[in-house]
Scaffold this motif. Sequence first.
Motif, PDB file in Angstrom:
ATOM      1  N   GLN A 259       0.832  -1.206   0.000  1.00 16.72           N
ATOM      2  CA  GLN A 259       0.000   0.000   0.000  1.00 16.72           C
ATOM      3  C   GLN A 259       0.869   1.260   0.000  1.00 16.72           C
ATOM      4  O   GLN A 259       0.396   2.334  -0.322  1.00 16.72           O
ATOM      5  N   GLU A 260       2.134   1.140   0.378  1.00 14.57           N
ATOM      6  CA  GLU A 260       3.019   2.296   0.397  1.00 14.57           C
ATOM      7  C   GLU A 260       3.726   2.503  -0.946  1.00 14.57           C
ATOM      8  O   GLU A 260       4.384   3.509  -1.151  1.00 14.57           O
ATOM      9  N   ASP A 261       3.619   1.527  -1.866  1.00 14.63           N
ATOM     10  CA  ASP A 261       4.207   1.674  -3.197  1.00 14.63           C
ATOM     11  C   ASP A 261       3.472   2.779  -3.957  1.00 14.63           C
ATOM     12  O   ASP A 261       2.282   3.019  -3.736  1.00 14.63           O
ATOM     13  N   ILE A 262       4.176   3.440  -4.850  1.00 13.53           N
ATOM     14  CA  ILE A 262       3.583   4.502  -5.661  1.00 13.53           C
ATOM     15  C   ILE A 262       3.704   4.119  -7.127  1.00 13.53           C
ATOM     16  O   ILE A 262       4.736   3.637  -7.568  1.00 13.53           O
ATOM     17  N   GLN A 263       2.628   4.343  -7.875  1.00 15.76           N
ATOM     18  CA  GLN A 263       2.644   4.143  -9.314  1.00 15.76           C
ATOM     19  C   GLN A 263       2.606   5.533  -9.953  1.00 15.76           C
ATOM     20  O   GLN A 263       1.742   6.345  -9.630  1.00 15.76           O
TER      21      GLN A 263
ATOM     22  N   ARG B 268      -0.286   7.649  -7.983  1.00 19.39           N
ATOM     23  CA  ARG B 268      -1.363   7.031  -7.223  1.00 19.39           C
ATOM     24  C   ARG B 268      -0.791   5.989  -6.280  1.00 19.39           C
ATOM     25  O   ARG B 268       0.274   5.436  -6.522  1.00 19.39           O
ATOM     26  N   ARG B 269      -1.513   5.778  -5.203  1.00 23.70           N
ATOM     27  CA  ARG B 269      -1.151   4.725  -4.262  1.00 23.70           C
ATOM     28  C   ARG B 269      -2.402   4.253  -3.551  1.00 23.70           C
ATOM     29  O   ARG B 269      -3.396   4.983  -3.458  1.00 23.70           O
ATOM     30  N   ASP B 270      -2.354   3.032  -3.070  1.00 27.38           N
ATOM     31  CA  ASP B 270      -3.466   2.441  -2.339  1.00 27.38           C
ATOM     32  C   ASP B 270      -3.153   2.560  -0.860  1.00 27.38           C
ATOM     33  O   ASP B 270      -2.418   1.742  -0.308  1.00 27.38           O
ATOM     34  N   THR B 271      -3.676   3.584  -0.244  1.00 26.99           N
ATOM     35  CA  THR B 271      -3.381   3.830   1.154  1.00 26.99           C
ATOM     36  C   THR B 271      -4.637   4.272   1.885  1.00 26.99           C
ATOM     37  O   THR B 271      -5.579   4.756   1.276  1.00 26.99           O
ATOM     38  N   GLU B 272      -4.621   4.088   3.181  1.00 31.13           N
ATOM     39  CA  GLU B 272      -5.742   4.533   4.007  1.00 31.13           C
ATOM     40  C   GLU B 272      -5.406   5.816   4.748  1.00 31.13           C
ATOM     41  O   GLU B 272      -6.199   6.313   5.519  1.00 31.13           O
ATOM     42  N   ARG B 273      -4.207   6.337   4.529  1.00 26.53           N
ATOM     43  CA  ARG B 273      -3.820   7.583   5.193  1.00 26.53           C
ATOM     44  C   ARG B 273      -3.130   8.497   4.197  1.00 26.53           C
ATOM     45  O   ARG B 273      -2.459   8.049   3.274  1.00 26.53           O
ATOM     46  N   GLY B 274      -3.311   9.780   4.369  1.00 25.35           N
ATOM     47  CA  GLY B 274      -2.636  10.738   3.510  1.00 25.35           C
ATOM     48  C   GLY B 274      -3.210  10.800   2.107  1.00 25.35           C
ATOM     49  O   GLY B 274      -4.365  10.474   1.869  1.00 25.35           O
ATOM     50  N   TRP B 275      -2.389  11.208   1.176  1.00 25.97           N
ATOM     51  CA  TRP B 275      -2.844  11.405  -0.195  1.00 25.97           C
ATOM     52  C   TRP B 275      -2.991  10.067  -0.923  1.00 25.97           C
ATOM     53  O   TRP B 275      -2.270   9.135  -0.684  1.00 25.97           O
TER      54      TRP B 275
END
Length: 176
Positions: free
Chosen positions: A66-70, A81-88
Amino acid sequence: MPKIISTPRRLWKSAQLYIGFHKDQNGKRRDTAKVWPPKNGNASIHAVPSEQETFLVLKSAGNSPQEDIQIKFRPDSVVLRRDTERGWEGIKVNDDTVSIRVNGMWIKIGHDGSISHERNGDLTYVEADGSVLKRTEFAESMMSGDGVALSRRTETSISAINEDGIVARARDTIPE
């Protein structure tokens, strides 16, 4: 007082460039894109991203995907974009706007310094001169950049404060 970290924390461990092909060689749409790393590390940016897209995967130094960025490269923009539940969750940069998605809302920064914030149909807009506009389901409000004028409009009334005084009226009494 919180301790200030003097050495940088490692956030990323690797970066890999990919090309995603959404159609096969016969032009038929694939269910899932065929992803392929270019051998020479070079990739063109296709005019139609739904057919072929170029992107970089930035792997997190942590163990959570989830901390990886595409980072997607489009002909008219760059999208993070990223799959996260916090922040951007996403950032889109194009010629005249930077848009940031944070916790389900969009914040847009225009080329002139204006900022808009949209959530659940409510819009707050700060113009380049500092004027603030707020639009909700129930009312529209405005404050001038110098703070001298304020106004509010609802379905039933209009109110304003400016250098000349205060006006508050029911909307059905205002002449057309």
